[in-house]
Design a protein around this motif. Structure first.
Motif, PDB file in Angstrom:
ATOM      1  N   LEU A 106       0.829  -1.202   0.000  1.00  0.00           N
ATOM      2  CA  LEU A 106       0.000   0.000   0.000  1.00  0.00           C
ATOM      3  C   LEU A 106       0.868   1.259   0.000  1.00  0.00           C
ATOM      4  O   LEU A 106       0.628   2.199  -0.759  1.00  0.00           O
ATOM      5  CB  LEU A 106      -0.897  -0.023   1.237  1.00  0.00           C
ATOM      6  N   ALA A 107       1.908   1.258   0.846  1.00  0.00           N
ATOM      7  CA  ALA A 107       2.783   2.428   0.915  1.00  0.00           C
ATOM      8  C   ALA A 107       3.476   2.659  -0.421  1.00  0.00           C
ATOM      9  O   ALA A 107       3.559   3.792  -0.910  1.00  0.00           O
ATOM     10  CB  ALA A 107       3.818   2.253   2.023  1.00  0.00           C
ATOM     11  N   ALA A 108       3.954   1.577  -1.009  1.00  0.00           N
ATOM     12  CA  ALA A 108       4.667   1.717  -2.277  1.00  0.00           C
ATOM     13  C   ALA A 108       3.719   2.204  -3.373  1.00  0.00           C
ATOM     14  O   ALA A 108       4.063   3.098  -4.144  1.00  0.00           O
ATOM     15  CB  ALA A 108       5.289   0.379  -2.667  1.00  0.00           C
ATOM     16  N   SER A 109       2.509   1.631  -3.406  1.00  0.00           N
ATOM     17  CA  SER A 109       1.598   2.017  -4.484  1.00  0.00           C
ATOM     18  C   SER A 109       1.104   3.449  -4.274  1.00  0.00           C
ATOM     19  O   SER A 109       0.942   4.203  -5.229  1.00  0.00           O
ATOM     20  CB  SER A 109       0.432   1.034  -4.582  1.00  0.00           C
ATOM     21  N   ALA A 110       0.884   3.842  -3.011  1.00  0.00           N
ATOM     22  CA  ALA A 110       0.461   5.215  -2.740  1.00  0.00           C
ATOM     23  C   ALA A 110       1.542   6.186  -3.182  1.00  0.00           C
ATOM     24  O   ALA A 110       1.263   7.219  -3.780  1.00  0.00           O
ATOM     25  CB  ALA A 110       0.185   5.403  -1.250  1.00  0.00           C
ATOM     26  N   SER A 111       2.772   5.838  -2.876  1.00  0.00           N
ATOM     27  CA  SER A 111       3.868   6.721  -3.224  1.00  0.00           C
ATOM     28  C   SER A 111       3.963   6.893  -4.732  1.00  0.00           C
ATOM     29  O   SER A 111       4.147   7.997  -5.237  1.00  0.00           O
ATOM     30  CB  SER A 111       5.160   6.148  -2.660  1.00  0.00           C
ATOM     31  N   PHE A 112       3.809   5.786  -5.444  1.00  0.00           N
ATOM     32  CA  PHE A 112       3.900   5.895  -6.899  1.00  0.00           C
ATOM     33  C   PHE A 112       2.734   6.709  -7.462  1.00  0.00           C
ATOM     34  O   PHE A 112       2.918   7.632  -8.239  1.00  0.00           O
ATOM     35  CB  PHE A 112       3.949   4.503  -7.549  1.00  0.00           C
ATOM     36  N   ALA A 113       1.515   6.360  -7.023  1.00  0.00           N
ATOM     37  CA  ALA A 113       0.347   7.018  -7.606  1.00  0.00           C
ATOM     38  C   ALA A 113       0.258   8.488  -7.196  1.00  0.00           C
ATOM     39  O   ALA A 113      -0.023   9.361  -8.000  1.00  0.00           O
ATOM     40  CB  ALA A 113      -0.922   6.276  -7.197  1.00  0.00           C
ATOM     41  N   HIS A 114       0.514   8.753  -5.902  1.00  0.00           N
ATOM     42  CA  HIS A 114       0.314  10.109  -5.388  1.00  0.00           C
ATOM     43  C   HIS A 114       1.485  11.025  -5.742  1.00  0.00           C
ATOM     44  O   HIS A 114       1.290  12.185  -6.105  1.00  0.00           O
ATOM     45  CB  HIS A 114       0.128  10.044  -3.876  1.00  0.00           C
ATOM     46  N   ASP A 115       2.705  10.518  -5.613  1.00  0.00           N
ATOM     47  CA  ASP A 115       3.870  11.367  -5.869  1.00  0.00           C
ATOM     48  C   ASP A 115       4.302  11.340  -7.334  1.00  0.00           C
ATOM     49  O   ASP A 115       4.505  12.389  -7.929  1.00  0.00           O
ATOM     50  CB  ASP A 115       5.049  10.940  -4.978  1.00  0.00           C
ATOM     51  N   VAL A 116       4.442  10.144  -7.893  1.00  0.00           N
ATOM     52  CA  VAL A 116       4.957  10.079  -9.261  1.00  0.00           C
ATOM     53  C   VAL A 116       3.852  10.376 -10.272  1.00  0.00           C
ATOM     54  O   VAL A 116       3.970  11.277 -11.084  1.00  0.00           O
ATOM     55  CB  VAL A 116       5.588   8.703  -9.560  1.00  0.00           C
ATOM     56  N   TYR A 117       2.756   9.624 -10.189  1.00  0.00           N
ATOM     57  CA  TYR A 117       1.716   9.801 -11.200  1.00  0.00           C
ATOM     58  C   TYR A 117       1.041  11.176 -11.091  1.00  0.00           C
ATOM     59  O   TYR A 117       1.058  11.968 -12.030  1.00  0.00           O
ATOM     60  CB  TYR A 117       0.676   8.684 -11.095  1.00  0.00           C
ATOM     61  N   ALA A 118       0.478  11.494  -9.922  1.00  0.00           N
ATOM     62  CA  ALA A 118      -0.317  12.712  -9.800  1.00  0.00           C
ATOM     63  C   ALA A 118       0.541  13.978  -9.829  1.00  0.00           C
ATOM     64  O   ALA A 118       0.156  14.976 -10.414  1.00  0.00           O
ATOM     65  CB  ALA A 118      -1.157  12.660  -8.530  1.00  0.00           C
ATOM     66  N   VAL A 148      -4.520   4.044 -10.549  1.00  0.00           N
ATOM     67  CA  VAL A 148      -3.083   3.856 -10.760  1.00  0.00           C
ATOM     68  C   VAL A 148      -2.467   3.182  -9.545  1.00  0.00           C
ATOM     69  O   VAL A 148      -1.639   2.267  -9.666  1.00  0.00           O
ATOM     70  CB  VAL A 148      -2.395   5.214 -11.037  1.00  0.00           C
ATOM     71  N   ALA A 149      -2.896   3.606  -8.337  1.00  0.00           N
ATOM     72  CA  ALA A 149      -2.367   2.995  -7.118  1.00  0.00           C
ATOM     73  C   ALA A 149      -2.660   1.499  -7.097  1.00  0.00           C
ATOM     74  O   ALA A 149      -1.817   0.684  -6.705  1.00  0.00           O
ATOM     75  CB  ALA A 149      -2.970   3.663  -5.890  1.00  0.00           C
ATOM     76  N   ARG A 150      -3.850   1.123  -7.541  1.00  0.00           N
ATOM     77  CA  ARG A 150      -4.211  -0.306  -7.515  1.00  0.00           C
ATOM     78  C   ARG A 150      -3.365  -1.107  -8.503  1.00  0.00           C
ATOM     79  O   ARG A 150      -2.915  -2.207  -8.198  1.00  0.00           O
ATOM     80  CB  ARG A 150      -5.692  -0.470  -7.837  1.00  0.00           C
ATOM     81  N   ILE A 151      -3.167  -0.507  -9.682  1.00  0.00           N
ATOM     82  CA  ILE A 151      -2.336  -1.210 -10.669  1.00  0.00           C
ATOM     83  C   ILE A 151      -0.908  -1.357 -10.137  1.00  0.00           C
ATOM     84  O   ILE A 151      -0.299  -2.417 -10.233  1.00  0.00           O
ATOM     85  CB  ILE A 151      -2.343  -0.454 -12.021  1.00  0.00           C
ATOM     86  N   THR A 152      -0.401  -0.269  -9.515  1.00  0.00           N
ATOM     87  CA  THR A 152       0.937  -0.339  -8.947  1.00  0.00           C
ATOM     88  C   THR A 152       1.026  -1.446  -7.903  1.00  0.00           C
ATOM     89  O   THR A 152       2.026  -2.146  -7.813  1.00  0.00           O
ATOM     90  CB  THR A 152       1.325   0.994  -8.282  1.00  0.00           C
ATOM     91  N   ALA A 153      -0.030  -1.580  -7.093  1.00  0.00           N
ATOM     92  CA  ALA A 153      -0.020  -2.611  -6.058  1.00  0.00           C
ATOM     93  C   ALA A 153       0.193  -3.987  -6.677  1.00  0.00           C
ATOM     94  O   ALA A 153       0.925  -4.821  -6.131  1.00  0.00           O
ATOM     95  CB  ALA A 153      -1.318  -2.575  -5.261  1.00  0.00           C
ATOM     96  N   ILE A 154      -0.429  -4.222  -7.822  1.00  0.00           N
ATOM     97  CA  ILE A 154      -0.273  -5.524  -8.484  1.00  0.00           C
ATOM     98  C   ILE A 154       1.175  -5.709  -8.940  1.00  0.00           C
ATOM     99  O   ILE A 154       1.786  -6.754  -8.716  1.00  0.00           O
ATOM    100  CB  ILE A 154      -1.232  -5.638  -9.693  1.00  0.00           C
ATOM    101  N   VAL A 155       1.736  -4.650  -9.550  1.00  0.00           N
ATOM    102  CA  VAL A 155       3.117  -4.742 -10.033  1.00  0.00           C
ATOM    103  C   VAL A 155       4.079  -4.975  -8.865  1.00  0.00           C
ATOM    104  O   VAL A 155       4.945  -5.852  -8.913  1.00  0.00           O
ATOM    105  CB  VAL A 155       3.509  -3.445 -10.789  1.00  0.00           C
ATOM    106  N   VAL A 156       3.891  -4.175  -7.784  1.00  0.00           N
ATOM    107  CA  VAL A 156       4.766  -4.311  -6.616  1.00  0.00           C
ATOM    108  C   VAL A 156       4.657  -5.716  -6.027  1.00  0.00           C
ATOM    109  O   VAL A 156       5.659  -6.352  -5.689  1.00  0.00           O
ATOM    110  CB  VAL A 156       4.409  -3.255  -5.548  1.00  0.00           C
ATOM    111  N   GLY A 157       3.421  -6.226  -5.955  1.00  0.00           N
ATOM    112  CA  GLY A 157       3.216  -7.573  -5.431  1.00  0.00           C
ATOM    113  C   GLY A 157       3.962  -8.608  -6.266  1.00  0.00           C
ATOM    114  O   GLY A 157       4.637  -9.487  -5.723  1.00  0.00           O
ATOM    115  N   PHE A 158       3.891  -8.452  -7.565  1.00  0.00           N
ATOM    116  CA  PHE A 158       4.556  -9.383  -8.471  1.00  0.00           C
ATOM    117  C   PHE A 158       6.072  -9.358  -8.257  1.00  0.00           C
ATOM    118  O   PHE A 158       6.718 -10.395  -8.106  1.00  0.00           O
ATOM    119  CB  PHE A 158       4.204  -8.998  -9.912  1.00  0.00           C
TER     120      PHE A 158
END
Lengths: 139, 524
Positions: free
Chosen positions: B354-366, B382-392
């Motif tokens: 969650l932290a990683a995906s929030a950081s990507f979506a909120h800081d990088v994407y937005a 975007v945060a949800r998609i990132t969560a999948i990538v990070v999980g993988f």
């Protein structure tokens, strides 16, 4: 944050009417709110009340942090380099090192509680003073 | 060695997963806005968040890794646990309240507040992603060891498959539950874990006549080092370098824990600064209790199971606590303890994702890509998609790191967090002169120096226990780089600032300082 005594629109009108004799014309005007009803951060930052809060906070947390870091690193360095001292048996097979480690637990609790108390008595009231200066009514 | 009943263990897992999935599903009903997804709508109170915070720390690394460390190395394992407790003071005194007042969702919110948005947010996101990735690998590696022990899966392929399943369940938690669901899983797990260790400790103490000394004496008889294991040096005392390595590790522990992105993010789930303070106070109490118990459990495992048996079990050191549970309470207790440990891994990894995906979506994407004009709904997607990538990615990393001591891997993540985040957060809150150049220097200086030193350390190459045992490029002698990289990042931030022009935006700087100390302007 705009919960001033009046709405921003009223504040602007007041300002307009009093434009000749500045804000002290109306004694109810919260002094740290600008004409739009927004807090004036630079004015707050330079106020005596804010300096006091900052001083109280900084003079507590930095010495405390230095204190616990020193005490923790002392424990660590003793464990690493003063084998004979920390291996000294105190009771049973419990040695001085284990006791020093447990003392870190105790000191952590003491510092935590003392900060919570200090914050409640010295920091929170001062924060309230500044917040009400900026026209924020507490819920 | 057959331990317990794999079918029973598996069904305890399954029950736990089903219950938590149901809770996550219930919590998710209104999980639509960015604030809901990232910060649970700031709806948790200090006590709930305090328990959840400690849940983030009662991770597989600390429960399995530290009790295992004590069971294998005695005193040196105990040294670990002291750091985990003391570290909360950094969060309490220096970070929690100011962070809550200033930011909304991520570390980047605070660091970029009065700086140039895009470069600083990008840097903060890079740091968050790297730190979370390291921490996550550690947790996934722990999952591998645990599953190996419980389901009696000896083959590497089988373990890899199970790590993948763990990763998939965890991603599902995050996608469906967001921060709210993750926090509830964390709370449930922390309570279960605390109950478990407390009951086991009381039982063990009772067995040895409520004397710590008796447990330790008995433990020493079952370790090949004898009573020397009760003194420092069993793990780190061999040479000058190994002692220095230990000091470095200790420093990383105490400064890194409160700088981890998923912990920092937790402070946003409470409504205001005084609740944030209250949550750290609660977390401290639970951590003190927990680590006192691991001391008893670690020595108890050494006494009753024996260090040799633990070392030979699948999962190695990490299996000390489950083995002790089996010895004390048979297959049922083993199932319960393992389910809790398993839940721990799931919950912590979910928080990290969650932290990683929030950081990507909120800081990088937005902020970086969309320059602050992103549609909030799109941002959450975007945060949800990132969560999948990070999980993988973490599944792959976890398979690669399977078999390493998890507490040790975590220490690397902590060194990274302390190097990249702590210096930057402290400077930006307390130093008025600090500017964009200083921010970038201290984030990248800490992050890069730390990474470089890890790559050239014995962790990666040069010894039989390294990640790449065949290669040999380990010119940096310490396993943990914190001793060098943490002061280095403070120095970088300082030099970067004084050798560049002041930011010149006094208005914004005043706003941040007032907001950090009083929450004026944050709407709290």
């Amino acid at each position: 944050m705009t919960k001033a005594l009046w709405s921003p629109a009223e504040s602007r009108r007041t300002h307009h009417e009093n434009s000749g004799f500045a804000t002290f014309a109306d004694p109810d005007t919260p002094s740290y709110v600008d004409v739009d009803g927004k807090p004036d951060f630079e004015l707050i930052q330079s106020s005596a009340e804010f300096s006091l809060l900052r001083r109280r906070l900084v003079y507590f947390i930095f010495p405390m942090s230095a204190l616990f870091l020193c005490s923790y690193m002392t424990f660590v360095l003793l464990s690493a380099y003063a084998y004979d001292i920390v291996s000294k048996r105190v009771f049973g097979v419990v040695n001085l090192g284990i006791l020093l480690g447990l003392a870190q637990f105790v000191s952590t609790i003491i510092i935590t509680l003392s900060y919570a108390r200090y914050a409640r008595r010295k920091l929170d009231p001062q924060t309230q003073v500044i917040r009400s200066m900026a026209g924020i009514e507490e819920k | 060695m057959q331990t317990g009943n794999p079918a029973l263990n598996l069904s305890v897992f399954a029950v736990f997963v089903l219950i938590t999935l149901y809770i996550v599903y219930r919590a998710s009903s209104r999980n639509v806005t960015a604030s809901d997804y990232y910060a649970a709508g700031s709806s948790f109170n200090g006590v709930q968040n305090g328990v959840a915070l400690s849940g983030d720390f009662l991770s597989a690394a600390s429960f399995l890794g530290i009790s295992g460390g004590i069971a294998a190395h005695g005193y040196d394992g105990f040294l670990y646990s002291v750091g985990w407790v003391v570290a909360w003071l950094v969060g309490l005194l220096l970070i929690a309240e100011r962070l809550r007042n200033t930011g909304r969702f991520t570390v980047g919110d605070v660091l970029a507040y009065r700086m140039k948005q895009r470069p600083v947010r990008a840097a903060a996101a890079n740091a968050t992603l790297v730190i979370s990735f390291f921490y996550m690998i550690a947790q996934m590696a722990g999952a591998g060891g645990l599953i190996a022990l419980l389901l009696n899966v000896e083959s590497k392929v089988g373990q890899a498959l199970l790590i993948a399943v763990v990763g998939a369940v965890m991603v599902f938690y995050v996608l469906v539950g967001g921060m709210k669901g993750t926090t509830w899983v964390q709370i449930i797990k922390a309570v279960l874990l605390l109950l478990c260790v407390t009951l086991m400790s009381v039982f063990l103490l009772g067995k040895f006549g409520f004397s710590l000394s008796a447990i330790m004496e008995n433990a020493a008889e079952h370790n090949k080092l004898g009573e020397a294991v009760l003194n420092p040096g069993a793990q780190y005392g061999k040479s000058f370098v190994s002692k220095l390595d230990f000091v470095s590790l200790a420093l990383s522990l105490v400064l890194g824990i409160a700088s981890l992105p998923h912990v920092l993010m937790r402070f946003y789930t409470v409504p205001n600064a005084s609740e944030a303070r209250r949550s750290v106070v609660w977390a401290t109490w639970t951590m003190v209790t927990f680590y006192l118990c691991t001391l008893v459990i670690g020595f108890g495992a050494m006494a009753l199971v024996g260090s040799d048996v633990i070392a030979k079990a699948p999962g190695g050191e990490n299996s000390a606590a489950p083995l002790l549970a089996f010895h004390v309470g048979g297959a049922v207790l083993l199932g319960v303890v393992s389910a809790v440990a398993f839940a721990t891994i799931l919950a912590v990894v979910a928080g990290l994702t969650l932290a990683a995906s929030a950081s990507f979506a909120h800081d990088v994407y937005a902020s970086v890509l969309k320059r602050g004009n992103a549609d909030p709904r799109k941002e959450v997607r975007v945060a949800r998609i990132t969560a999948i990538v990070v999980g993988f990615l973490s599944i792959i990393g976890g398979i690669a790191a399977n078999g390493q001591n998890v507490a040790f891997l975590v220490s690397l993540a902590l060194a990274l967090a302390a190097s990249a985040n702590l210096s930057t957060i402290l400077y930006s809150i307390f130093w008025r002169r600090f500017n964009t150049v200083g921010t970038l220097w201290s984030i990248y200086g800490g992050l890069v120096s730390c990474l470089v030193l890890i790559i050239f350390s014995p962790v990666v190459s040069g010894t039989p226990k390294s990640l790449i045992p065949t290669a040999d490029f380990d010119w940096f002698p310490l396993g943990n780089p914190g001793l060098i990289s943490i002061p280095f990042s403070f120095l970088c931030g300082f030099l970067g600032t004084i050798f560049s022009k002041p930011e010149g935006n006094n208005r914004k700087a005043a706003e941040m300082e007032v907001r950090a100390f009083t929450a004026i302007g944050s709407g709290l």
